[in-house]
Structures are given as structure tokens and as C-alpha cells.
Design an enzyme around this catalytic site. Structure first.
Site, PDB file in Angstrom:
ATOM      1  N   ASP A  53       0.646  -1.240   0.045  1.00 43.66           N
ATOM      2  CA  ASP A  53       0.230  -0.021   0.123  1.00 43.66           C
ATOM      3  C   ASP A  53       1.113   1.239  -0.205  1.00 43.66           C
ATOM      4  OD1 ASP A  53      -1.604  -1.610  -0.184  1.00 43.66           O
ATOM      5  OD2 ASP A  53      -2.466  -1.431   2.546  1.00 43.66           O
ATOM      6  N   TYR A 111       6.776  -9.803   6.547  1.00 42.83           N
ATOM      7  CA  TYR A 111       6.301  -8.409   7.567  1.00 42.83           C
ATOM      8  C   TYR A 111       7.038  -7.914   8.827  1.00 42.83           C
ATOM      9  CZ  TYR A 111       3.749  -7.247   3.346  1.00 42.83           C
ATOM     10  OH  TYR A 111       2.836  -7.472   2.125  1.00 42.83           O
TER      11      TYR A 111
END
EC number: 5.4.99.12
Length: 259
Positions: A53, A111
Site C-alpha cells: 500500500d 513483514y
């Protein structure tokens, strides 16, 4: 035409995410611009392992590139990097089997989320400052409850194109390092905004606002609460994309920790 695997890193602060989007600056778009300049053609295809994003960074994003070229992989890397902004760097290029697919062949992704425990003059784009004193032990206890094959529909987004909300999370670990708290997550794949909502829930657990019973309920039935706790993209890094044969590392690679 040959297929090449690209491994790259980027500072996502100035980009509207990875994916090409008309009217917005994207990482994919910048790489495609560089390809046009280097290969002098529009006849190429570039696919990423998945989108990130706006504002999200990457330490090890992977893409595959189909292009006809006489350049060596070393020459390709140098020339593409020369035509990319400083905030995007191709770390490695290797020629791969034409059947290799950056997205569909991936078996896991990891992540990192960086939380700053003090105000920092340099880290606003790269960490999320939390003024409250967080209990890392409570955060880890909550993180342990997120591991396994679970229904993460409460952590996804209703606008996501993903049909299934079942995700296998293999590890979630919380570390304190200097004046940073690092959340490291490894899973088969992730729903849109899922990691940022997981971290938001862990922060509330660290504040003492979410207990085991409440967290368990998020997996038993849909709740809008995790969506309200979505943390900013600035502290999120796509760390690594794993493919068959790679050993999955459950510990994060070092960041520029806040001391």
C-alpha cells in the site's frame, strides 16, 4: 524473450504503493519507465509478488520481468538502477525458468513493523511513535494467539478482492530493541491491511485494552474493531518473499533501530 527474477528494496514514502495506478506515482510504474529507457521497447511484462500500500516500504520485494535483451544480468541491474529514483534499488537480478511466477510460486511472506517508543526527528516516515508504555510480554502473548490456520476476516478489508479469509500465520514475534519495538510476522499470504490491523490489536494488548477473550472473539466471528485500530503504513516493511527450497527465517533482519 527471457524471464528474470528481480529482488528490490524501496522507500515507499513517496509512492502510492507498488501497483501501477493511473494518475499516481507507483514503484511498478517507475521500474517500467526504467525498463523502457534501458531496453528501448514497450514489449516487456513486469509482475510483482504482491502489492504494497501507499507509504509501505520493502526490503525484499520480488518481481519477474519478461523481456528480450542481450544484456547480462549485472548490466541490467546497473542500467536499471541508473534510471530509477534513489528511493528504489534493485538488489539482484537472475534469469529464471519461464514458468517461474513471482506471485503464484511464493510459499510465504514476512513483514516487519517498527514502533518507536520515543519521538524521533528522523523516523516519522519509517516508524510509528507510540507515547504509551507498552507491555511487550502481553503483546507477545496476544501474538501467540494469532499463529496458526485461522479465519482473519476481522483483520481484512471488505473491499479486498480476496475471496478466502483463511490464512496460515506461521510466526508472530515481538521484540524490544533500543527504543524500538519490532513486530515480525510470517505467513502464507496476507489479506489487504491485515498486518497493520494485527499490529494495531497487539498495541492495544500492550496497553492492556484487549485481553485473550476479546482477541479470541475476533477469530470466532467478524468484528469491525481491528479495522478501527489499523496502524499507519509508515512503520511497515515487506521483508522477504519465500519460494520453494528457501528456509523461512522467524527472526527479523536488522532495521535502522531508534536508539
Amino acid at each position: 524473450m527471457s524471464r528474470f527474477k528481480l529482488t528490490l528494496e524501496y522507500d515507499g514514502s513517496a509512492f502510492h504503493g507498488w501497483q501501477l495506478l493511473k494518475g499516481h506515482s507507483s514503484v511498478q510504474g517507475k521500474i517500467m519507465d526504467a525498463c523502457r529507457e534501458v531496453f528501448k521497447t514497450d514489449r516487456f511484462e513486469l509482475y510483482g509478488s504482491g502489492r504494497t500500500d501507499a507509504g509501505v516500504h520493502a526490503l525484499g520485494q520480488v518481481a519477474h520481468l519478461d523481456v528480450a535483451t542481450q544484456l547480462s544480468t549485472t548490466q541490467m541491474r546497473y542500467k536499471l538502477n541508473d534510471n530509477l529514483p534513489a528511493s528504489i534499488s534493485i538488489i539482484a537480478i537472475e534469469e529464471v525458468d519461464p514458468k517461474f511466477h513471482a506471485r503464484y510460486d511464493a510459499i510465504a511472506r514476512s513483514y516487519i513493523y517498527q514502533i518507536a517508543t520515543r519521538k524521533t526527528a528522523f523516523g516519522k516516515k519509517y516508524a510509528y511513535w507510540i507515547k504509551d508504555d507498552l507491555n511487550v510480554v502481553d503483546m507477545q502473548a496476544a501474538a501467540d494467539m494469532m499463529v496458526g490456520m485461522k479465519d482473519f476476516r476481522s483483520f481484512g478489508d471488505k473491499d479486498s478482492e480476496t475471496k478466502s479469509t483463511i490464512v496460515e500465520v506461521t510466526s508472530v514475534n515481538v521484540y524490544r530493541d533500543g527504543e524500538s519495538i519490532i513486530v515480525h510476522v510470517v505467513g502464507s499470504h496476507f489479506l489487504w491491511k491485515m498486518v497493520r490491523r494485527m499490529v494495531g490489536v497487539l498495541i492495544e494488548a500492550g496497553r492492556g485494552n484487549i485481553n485473550a477473550s476479546k482477541l479470541r472473539s475476533f477469530f470466532e466471528r467478524h468484528s469491525d474493531e481491528p479495522a478501527k485500530l489499523t496502524v499507519p503504513p509508515s512503520g511497515l516493511y515487506l521483508e522477504h518473499v519465500y519460494y520453494p527450497g528457501e528456509k523461512i527465517n522467524d527472526k527479523p533482519i536488522p532495521l535502522l533501530y531508534i536508539r
